[in-house]
Design a protein around this motif. Structure first.
Motif, PDB file in Angstrom:
ATOM      1  N   LEU A 154       0.832  -1.196   0.000  1.00  0.00           N
ATOM      2  CA  LEU A 154       0.000   0.000   0.000  1.00  0.00           C
ATOM      3  C   LEU A 154       0.867   1.246   0.000  1.00  0.00           C
ATOM      4  N   VAL A 155       1.952   1.239   0.769  1.00  0.00           N
ATOM      5  CA  VAL A 155       2.855   2.383   0.824  1.00  0.00           C
ATOM      6  C   VAL A 155       3.440   2.683  -0.551  1.00  0.00           C
ATOM      7  N   ASP A 156       3.828   1.646  -1.296  1.00  0.00           N
ATOM      8  CA  ASP A 156       4.419   1.853  -2.622  1.00  0.00           C
ATOM      9  C   ASP A 156       3.424   2.463  -3.595  1.00  0.00           C
ATOM     10  N   THR A 157       2.208   1.939  -3.622  1.00  0.00           N
ATOM     11  CA  THR A 157       1.243   2.474  -4.588  1.00  0.00           C
ATOM     12  C   THR A 157       0.839   3.894  -4.231  1.00  0.00           C
ATOM     13  N   VAL A 158       0.705   4.198  -2.938  1.00  0.00           N
ATOM     14  CA  VAL A 158       0.378   5.574  -2.535  1.00  0.00           C
ATOM     15  C   VAL A 158       1.490   6.526  -2.964  1.00  0.00           C
ATOM     16  N   ALA A 159       2.734   6.168  -2.685  1.00  0.00           N
ATOM     17  CA  ALA A 159       3.853   7.024  -3.063  1.00  0.00           C
ATOM     18  C   ALA A 159       3.890   7.253  -4.572  1.00  0.00           C
ATOM     19  N   ASP A 160       3.488   6.240  -5.326  1.00  0.00           N
ATOM     20  CA  ASP A 160       3.500   6.283  -6.789  1.00  0.00           C
ATOM     21  C   ASP A 160       2.184   6.838  -7.337  1.00  0.00           C
ATOM     22  N   ASN A 161       1.635   7.840  -6.679  1.00  0.00           N
ATOM     23  CA  ASN A 161       0.398   8.500  -7.118  1.00  0.00           C
ATOM     24  C   ASN A 161      -0.726   7.497  -7.348  1.00  0.00           C
ATOM     25  N   ALA A 162      -0.818   6.538  -6.423  1.00  0.00           N
ATOM     26  CA  ALA A 162      -1.864   5.511  -6.496  1.00  0.00           C
ATOM     27  C   ALA A 162      -1.815   4.733  -7.810  1.00  0.00           C
ATOM     28  N   SER A 163      -0.599   4.530  -8.314  1.00  0.00           N
ATOM     29  CA  SER A 163      -0.390   3.765  -9.558  1.00  0.00           C
ATOM     30  C   SER A 163      -1.196   4.332 -10.717  1.00  0.00           C
ATOM     31  N   SER A 164      -1.258   5.647 -10.800  1.00  0.00           N
ATOM     32  CA  SER A 164      -2.022   6.300 -11.874  1.00  0.00           C
ATOM     33  C   SER A 164      -1.254   6.273 -13.182  1.00  0.00           C
ATOM     34  N   GLY A 165      -1.986   6.107 -14.263  1.00  0.00           N
ATOM     35  CA  GLY A 165      -1.390   6.166 -15.592  1.00  0.00           C
ATOM     36  C   GLY A 165      -2.140   7.157 -16.458  1.00  0.00           C
ATOM     37  N   LEU A 166      -3.221   6.683 -17.097  1.00  0.00           N
ATOM     38  CA  LEU A 166      -4.046   7.502 -17.980  1.00  0.00           C
ATOM     39  C   LEU A 166      -5.511   7.209 -17.673  1.00  0.00           C
ATOM     40  N   TYR A 167      -6.405   7.967 -18.293  1.00  0.00           N
ATOM     41  CA  TYR A 167      -7.829   7.655 -18.160  1.00  0.00           C
ATOM     42  C   TYR A 167      -8.585   8.088 -19.407  1.00  0.00           C
ATOM     43  N   VAL A 168      -9.729   7.434 -19.629  1.00  0.00           N
ATOM     44  CA  VAL A 168     -10.605   7.714 -20.762  1.00  0.00           C
ATOM     45  C   VAL A 168     -12.017   7.905 -20.214  1.00  0.00           C
ATOM     46  N   LEU A 169     -12.692   8.971 -20.643  1.00  0.00           N
ATOM     47  CA  LEU A 169     -14.060   9.235 -20.207  1.00  0.00           C
ATOM     48  C   LEU A 169     -15.041   9.016 -21.356  1.00  0.00           C
ATOM     49  N   GLY A 170     -16.228   8.522 -21.022  1.00  0.00           N
ATOM     50  CA  GLY A 170     -17.295   8.427 -22.003  1.00  0.00           C
ATOM     51  C   GLY A 170     -17.832   9.803 -22.357  1.00  0.00           C
ATOM     52  N   ARG A 171     -18.579   9.867 -23.445  1.00  0.00           N
ATOM     53  CA  ARG A 171     -19.022  11.159 -23.990  1.00  0.00           C
ATOM     54  C   ARG A 171     -20.483  11.501 -23.691  1.00  0.00           C
ATOM     55  N   GLN A 172     -21.183  10.641 -22.959  1.00  0.00           N
ATOM     56  CA  GLN A 172     -22.608  10.869 -22.713  1.00  0.00           C
ATOM     57  C   GLN A 172     -22.857  11.108 -21.225  1.00  0.00           C
ATOM     58  N   PRO A 173     -22.900  12.372 -20.786  1.00  0.00           N
ATOM     59  CA  PRO A 173     -23.109  12.657 -19.362  1.00  0.00           C
ATOM     60  C   PRO A 173     -24.517  12.281 -18.920  1.00  0.00           C
ATOM     61  N   THR A 174     -24.612  11.749 -17.707  1.00  0.00           N
ATOM     62  CA  THR A 174     -25.889  11.342 -17.130  1.00  0.00           C
ATOM     63  C   THR A 174     -26.025  11.953 -15.742  1.00  0.00           C
ATOM     64  N   ARG A 175     -27.194  12.502 -15.457  1.00  0.00           N
ATOM     65  CA  ARG A 175     -27.454  13.049 -14.126  1.00  0.00           C
ATOM     66  C   ARG A 175     -27.607  11.923 -13.113  1.00  0.00           C
ATOM     67  N   LEU A 176     -27.240  12.207 -11.890  1.00  0.00           N
ATOM     68  CA  LEU A 176     -27.333  11.221 -10.825  1.00  0.00           C
ATOM     69  C   LEU A 176     -28.755  10.982 -10.336  1.00  0.00           C
ATOM     70  N   SER A 177     -29.642  11.920 -10.557  1.00  0.00           N
ATOM     71  CA  SER A 177     -30.912  11.988  -9.846  1.00  0.00           C
ATOM     72  C   SER A 177     -31.731  10.696  -9.882  1.00  0.00           C
ATOM     73  N   SER A 178     -31.734   9.988 -10.988  1.00  0.00           N
ATOM     74  CA  SER A 178     -32.593   8.802 -11.105  1.00  0.00           C
ATOM     75  C   SER A 178     -31.805   7.497 -11.060  1.00  0.00           C
ATOM     76  N   LEU A 179     -30.542   7.549 -10.646  1.00  0.00           N
ATOM     77  CA  LEU A 179     -29.683   6.378 -10.702  1.00  0.00           C
ATOM     78  C   LEU A 179     -29.427   5.788  -9.322  1.00  0.00           C
ATOM     79  N   ASP A 180     -29.340   4.480  -9.254  1.00  0.00           N
ATOM     80  CA  ASP A 180     -28.809   3.791  -8.090  1.00  0.00           C
ATOM     81  C   ASP A 180     -27.517   3.122  -8.549  1.00  0.00           C
ATOM     82  N   LEU A 181     -26.393   3.775  -8.281  1.00  0.00           N
ATOM     83  CA  LEU A 181     -25.121   3.309  -8.831  1.00  0.00           C
ATOM     84  C   LEU A 181     -24.665   1.989  -8.223  1.00  0.00           C
ATOM     85  N   ARG A 182     -25.255   1.583  -7.114  1.00  0.00           N
ATOM     86  CA  ARG A 182     -24.924   0.270  -6.559  1.00  0.00           C
ATOM     87  C   ARG A 182     -25.269  -0.848  -7.545  1.00  0.00           C
TER      88      ARG A 182
END
Length: 263
Positions: A154-182
């Motif tokens: 855990l110490v190593d991954t935290v020091a290493d910015n939580a093992s971050s690399g890159l990320y990709v986001l989807g293009r269709q935003p959705t409001r939270l109001s009607s969602l149960d993300l569980r």
């Protein structure tokens, strides 16, 4: 003297930065430099965050890691962590990702939250968080350890910015109001074959709870979340290794899908 001036912390930060710059993994900083506590690990992360900001990189969000029981089991840890997201870490939905920019990447399917309001308080309430979330989108995080063979504590991954690399986001935003993300299901395919499956409940019980933890934690450590920030809320299932030639397709039940290809 500031803890950020301590030589072992500076040396560990330099080793991690050099590993990423040269695309050559290094040995565990926990053992090489005697980084034993989480406080020291986050101090190492902060040294490299300050260095990145001084070099002109732009902070645009945070990630919370190790929220999935499956991922915690893979890495042998039992608590979440956080890391910084910079603008130059984003890649486009449907685009190509150069493996040469990474060390030993793995991909995981997530839900990303985008904030419309600041969250400055370390006692942020659930209501304040829900009001602050502008929308959610599907997300792929390309995690990438600078520690050789992913031989991390855990110490190593935290020091290493939580093992971050890159990320990709989807293009269709959705409001939270009607969602149960569980109940949001996740399917990650690699080269058309199932690579990982999961559900929102695998992320600390609910991705919203993960983000609440993150909001409170970031305020407490002096880097509070701000309007416009992207929050990668944590893996919904096990991560999968990727190499040049791999194509990924992520599909969530109601939030949509995204794709990328590694070259």
């Amino acid at each position: 003297m500031s803890p950020f001036c301590a030589k072992p912390l500076q040396d560990a930060a330099a080793a991690l930065a050099t590993a990423r710059q040269q695309r050559e993994p290094c040995a565990r900083v926990s053992t090489t430099f005697g980084i034993e506590s989480l406080a020291d690990a986050y101090a190492v992360q902060e040294i490299n965050t300050r260095q990145a900001l001084a070099q002109g990189r732009r902070l645009v969000g945070r990630k919370i890691g190790l929220t999935s029981a499956a991922v915690q089991q893979q890495l042998g840890v039992d608590q979440p962590d956080f890391g910084m997201l910079f603008a130059d870490m984003e890649r486009a939905d449907g685009g190509e990702i150069q493996i040469s920019q990474l060390l030993q990447p793995k991909a995981e399917g997530e839900i990303a939250f985008v904030l419309g309001r600041d969250l400055p308080h370390d006692d942020t309430t659930l209501a304040e968080l829900l009001r602050a979330v502008e929308y959610v989108v599907p997300a792929l995080e390309i995690v990438d350890s600078a520690i050789e063979n992913w031989n991390i504590s855990l110490v190593d991954t935290v020091a290493d910015n939580a093992s971050s690399g890159l990320y990709v986001l989807g293009r269709q935003p959705t409001r939270l109001s009607s969602l149960d993300l569980r109940l949001e299901g996740m399917l990650l395919e690699k080269n058309t074959a199932t690579a990982s499956i999961g559900v929102g409940a695998a992320c600390l019980g609910n991705p919203v709870d993960a983000c609440l933890w993150l909001a409170r934690t970031m305020a407490r450590v002096g880097r509070p979340l701000q309007a416009g920030d992207v929050l990668l809320s944590g893996a919904l299932g096990p991560m999968t290794p990727v190499v040049a030639g791999d194509s990924l397709h992520l599909r969530l039940t109601r939030l949509g899908q995204l794709d990328c290809r590694f070259i």
